[in-house]
Design a protein around this motif. Structure first.
Motif, mmCIF file in Angstrom:
data_model
loop_
_atom_site.group_PDB
_atom_site.id
_atom_site.type_symbol
_atom_site.label_atom_id
_atom_site.label_comp_id
_atom_site.label_asym_id
_atom_site.label_seq_id
_atom_site.Cartn_x
_atom_site.Cartn_y
_atom_site.Cartn_z
ATOM 1 N N GLN B 255 0.816 -1.217 0.000
ATOM 2 C CA GLN B 255 0.000 0.000 0.000
ATOM 3 C C GLN B 255 0.848 1.264 0.000
ATOM 4 N N ALA B 256 2.159 1.099 0.105
ATOM 5 C CA ALA B 256 3.044 2.265 0.130
ATOM 6 C C ALA B 256 3.498 2.586 -1.302
ATOM 7 N N PRO B 257 3.983 3.815 -1.513
ATOM 8 C CA PRO B 257 4.406 4.187 -2.873
ATOM 9 C C PRO B 257 5.765 3.599 -3.244
ATOM 10 N N THR B 258 5.858 2.294 -3.182
ATOM 11 C CA THR B 258 7.073 1.617 -3.633
ATOM 12 C C THR B 258 6.949 1.368 -5.138
ATOM 13 N N PRO B 259 8.065 1.180 -5.834
ATOM 14 C CA PRO B 259 7.984 0.984 -7.289
ATOM 15 C C PRO B 259 7.117 -0.228 -7.645
ATOM 16 N N THR B 260 6.325 -0.082 -8.695
ATOM 17 C CA THR B 260 5.413 -1.168 -9.081
ATOM 18 C C THR B 260 6.176 -2.438 -9.460
ATOM 19 N N TRP B 261 7.304 -2.241 -10.169
ATOM 20 C CA TRP B 261 8.058 -3.440 -10.582
ATOM 21 C C TRP B 261 8.506 -4.243 -9.371
ATOM 22 N N LEU B 262 8.823 -3.520 -8.278
ATOM 23 C CA LEU B 262 9.280 -4.218 -7.072
ATOM 24 C C LEU B 262 8.112 -4.965 -6.404
ATOM 25 N N LYS B 263 6.942 -4.330 -6.453
ATOM 26 C CA LYS B 263 5.748 -5.002 -5.912
ATOM 27 C C LYS B 263 5.458 -6.270 -6.704
ATOM 28 N N VAL B 264 5.576 -6.169 -8.033
ATOM 29 C CA VAL B 264 5.294 -7.342 -8.873
ATOM 30 C C VAL B 264 6.267 -8.468 -8.550
ATOM 31 N N ILE B 265 7.543 -8.097 -8.400
ATOM 32 C CA ILE B 265 8.548 -9.113 -8.055
ATOM 33 C C ILE B 265 8.209 -9.745 -6.704
ATOM 34 N N ALA B 266 7.836 -8.893 -5.746
ATOM 35 C CA ALA B 266 7.547 -9.399 -4.402
ATOM 36 C C ALA B 266 6.342 -10.339 -4.410
#
Lengths: 87, 455
Positions: B255-266
């Protein structure tokens, strides 16, 4: 962007550590004799290691663990149902 | 010096006693925190045990003091046993034990005095971090020297997991605590959140998990009197754990403004975690197929089997709650607290206790002081853990559901109050189990009666 250096260092170090271990394992034959490796815990190296426990009737203990599995599944099911409800 | 006295398996014994002591302390700290969640003013405003301090004291004492000590103690038994060589240096092992305990004591004291890095599981300040790293380094060196002198050429999968745990714990601890920034133990902005959860998730997956899996891989074949189903599969699980687990921590901050690519990887990494988990559990369960009654007949084996059940639940729940649509319900509430208890107490904590009860008779040459008390602790911890799971999961779902319906945090608090009372009640079981365990482990180590020999 200043933190990228630290990230890259971490990634490089981690990959190198894993690669070094992997290459060593291949070269030293760690991936051979996999059939024998299965038995390694069973070879007694210390005195008194033989397991002497007696089997219990299957009605005890095991069913409690099955119940816990059911409990966990129910919790997850509730979360999924609520998630779909709020879509 | 008496503290560094060399004796056979002295390192493992000292780690086990430390673990039992820290289990009592850590669960009492958790109990104190649970009291404050019900009656915030009951204990007055004593600064060193206010909730903001007692909670990290509880989590760190349990992770590093109770579970960590037991797991590292077992590692100091498993590696020499599996490579058929005595531990390189019991004296070095004792130094490792004392440094580890010094870190937990200092970490606890400094937290109670208000010194904190304010990042989950990384609250201990820099001087304590240095001691943790030193202890990890000494333990790694001691076991590495043991392996270099080994008589058994092939390293069993437990040895791989143990070394993996040491190496990757050192990595995540150093980077996760931002040890190059001694005055803050952090970096700035969103990258700090990413780093904090890279560490926060890794401390379970790359510190506790590999040690606990190593113990399970050792104890289950012995207790069910059968070879491991597949050593190749176990190695696949080990390497895939290291490949996948390291980069999934960002699923804590979707829910935090972290990079989307990093969220996808996670998120994809979280789902891919089913591979190493399945490799471990399928392997262990095929090993014990048709032989579970033998495992249940062994005190240590019984703990380990229960730990694998919690491991399954934790690791199905993990990928599920990493999905954004599910996480809207489950995040920032007591669901996550339930999940954390499943991972630390249900899975690795119960397996850590199983390791203690399985290995203790082998290093003392005597049976446990009381099998009955060990069984009692098993049931108290298992019932307590099941209670925690049920109560906290229910409370979390109520919170998540309420917030998505537009209710405020303030209005939800009375709704979950009964669950917090139940949580405290269930905690009594865990605390009681900890006291019983301390007594039993101490008596098994030092209160022996002559003439009793291990069968």
């Amino acid at each position: 962007m200043a933190y990228y250096g630290g990230w890259i260092l971490l990634v490089v170090l981690s990959i190198w550590a894993a690669l070094i271990a992997f290459v060593w394992a291949v070269r030293s034959g760690q991936f051979s004799q996999q059939g024998r490796a299965r038995f390694l815990p069973l070879i007694d190296a210390m005195p008194g290691q033989a397991s002497s426990q007696e089997p219990l009737p299957p009605s005890r203990g095991g069913y409690v663990l099955v119940f816990i599995l059911g409990l966990g599944a129910a919790g997850m099911l509730c979360a999924v149902i609520l998630s779909l409800y709020h879509l | 010096m008496e503290l560094l006295r060399e004796e056979p398996h002295g390192t493992t014994k000292a780690f086990y006693l430390s673990s039992a002591v820290w289990m009592v302390f850590g669960t009492l700290a958790g109990f104190t925190g649970a009291v404050q969640l019900i009656a915030p003013e009951l204990l007055g405003n004593i600064p060193w045990i206010v909730f903001g301090r007692i909670r990290p004291i509880h989590t760190n004492a349990v992770i590093f003091g109770f579970v960590g000590s037991a797991l590292i103690g077992s590692a100091h038994y498993l590696v020499p046993t599996l490579v058929r060589t005595p531990l390189y240096s019991e004296r070095l092992g004792k130094i490792t034990v004392w440094l580890w305990n010094l870190a937990v004591v200092l970490g606890t004291l400094t937290l109670s005095l208000g010194f904190s890095q304010n990042r989950e599981y990384a609250e201990w300040i820099w001087p304590v971090d240095v001691i943790v790293m030193a202890s990890l380094g000494l333990g790694f060196y001691n076991l590495l020297q043991t392996v270099k002198r080994r008589e058994e050429e092939i390293l069993y999968v437990s040895v791989w997991y143990i070394f993996g745990a040491f190496v990757f714990t050192a990595f995540i601890y150093f980077f996760g605590n931002a040890m190059w920034n001694p005055f803050t133990g952090s970096i700035t902005g969103i990258p700090d959140g990413i780093l904090a959860w890279f560490y926060g998730h890794g401390v379970v997956g790359l510190f506790l998990t590999p040690f606990a899996v190593a113990i399970a891989y050792y104890i289950i074949p012995i207790t069910c009197r059968a070879p491991l189903y597949s050593h190749s599969l176990s190695l696949l699980g080990f390497w895939s754990l290291l490949m996948i687990y390291t980069h999934i921590g960002t699923h804590h901050i979707l829910q935090a403004p972290t990079p989307t690519w990093l969220k996808v990887i996670a998120i994809t990494g979280s789902i891919a975690m089913l591979v190493p988990v399945a490799a471990v559990l399928i392997n262990l369960w095929l090993t014990m197929r048709g032989r579970i009654p033998y495992i249940l007949g062994d005190t240590g084996g019984k703990f380990v089997l229960a730990g694998t059940v919690w491991y399954l639940l934790t690791c199905i729940q993990g990928p599920l709650q990493a999905l954004p649509v599910v996480q809207r319900i489950t995040h920032f509430n007591n669901w996550v607290v339930a999940h954390a208890h499943m991972g630390v107490l249900g899975f690795s904590g119960i397996i850590a206790l199983g390791g203690i009860y399985f290995i203790l008779p082998r290093i003392t040459g005597r049976p446990l002081h009381s099998k009955f008390l060990a069984d009692m602790q098993y049931w108290l911890v298992l019932l307590g853990m099941s209670g925690f799971f049920t109560v906290l999961t229910a409370a979390g779902l109520i919170q998540g559901h309420g917030w998505l319906n537009g209710e405020t945090v303030y209005r939800m608090l009375p709704e979950i109050h009964p669950y917090m009372v139940l949580r405290l009640s269930v905690g009594i079981l865990i605390v009681s189990g900890a006291f019983i365990g301390l007594y039993n482990i101490y008596m098994s180590l030092y209160g022996f009666k002559t003439g009793r020999k291990a069968s």
